[in-house]
Design a protein around this motif. Sequence first.
Motif, mmCIF file in Angstrom:
data_model
loop_
_atom_site.group_PDB
_atom_site.id
_atom_site.type_symbol
_atom_site.label_atom_id
_atom_site.label_comp_id
_atom_site.label_asym_id
_atom_site.label_seq_id
_atom_site.Cartn_x
_atom_site.Cartn_y
_atom_site.Cartn_z
ATOM 1 N N TYR A 169 0.842 -1.205 0.000
ATOM 2 C CA TYR A 169 0.000 0.000 0.000
ATOM 3 C C TYR A 169 0.878 1.255 0.000
ATOM 4 O O TYR A 169 0.597 2.227 -0.708
ATOM 5 C CB TYR A 169 -0.932 0.015 1.213
ATOM 6 N N ARG A 205 3.997 1.397 -1.024
ATOM 7 C CA ARG A 205 4.711 1.442 -2.304
ATOM 8 C C ARG A 205 3.836 2.134 -3.351
ATOM 9 O O ARG A 205 4.315 2.964 -4.127
ATOM 10 C CB ARG A 205 5.107 0.035 -2.746
ATOM 11 N N ARG A 206 2.533 1.817 -3.358
ATOM 12 C CA ARG A 206 1.612 2.427 -4.334
ATOM 13 C C ARG A 206 1.525 3.940 -4.182
ATOM 14 O O ARG A 206 1.268 4.639 -5.156
ATOM 15 C CB ARG A 206 0.211 1.828 -4.188
ATOM 16 N N THR A 207 1.693 4.430 -2.951
ATOM 17 C CA THR A 207 1.605 5.876 -2.735
ATOM 18 C C THR A 207 2.976 6.545 -2.714
ATOM 19 O O THR A 207 3.082 7.737 -2.423
ATOM 20 C CB THR A 207 0.868 6.192 -1.411
#
Length: 181
Positions: free
Chosen positions: A83, A85-87
């Motif tokens: 999560y 990493r996605r942001t």
Amino acid sequence: MDDVLVGPLDLAERVDEALAVQALAFGLNDEEIAVRTQIVLRHLTQPGVRALGATTAGGRLVGFGYGMPNDRAHWWSTVVEPYLRRTGTADWLDDSFVVVELHVLPAHQGKGVGRRLITGLTAPVPQPRSILSALDLDSPARRFYRGLGYTDLAHPVHFPSAPVPYTVMGAPLPLRGTGAG
């Protein structure tokens, strides 16, 4: 200010009292308490764990918090890392102090007890920042964390077996409004 003393807590010795506070503050059933007891006891074997308790003059535990330096190999980190990493915020998992639990009985909330617990946990640590997870709701807890300087890093974060999503939050240390920095 509440007439509650905040200081070091032997969490292994008082784990049942601490989880009774968490159960009331967070709404846990007996099965969840049993699982969390084992998690807390396992965490206490990690290096750098700090625990504080909030007690009345009579010695009743009305709040507690504990945390530890983050380790990417820990279960929590492995769940939140994708999560983050996605942001673009996965670097928050490095050189951070995780506030694992922070709970205050409802009758003592809003009186500075939680602030004294979290600032007492994070003030002496060598890490330059703190991370935690909170229910992904517009709640008094989230507003409390924001007031200390925590910002949302990733949400919604879904933990296995958790019925509701969470938000991972992070703040530079020292926390805002602590008189340091």
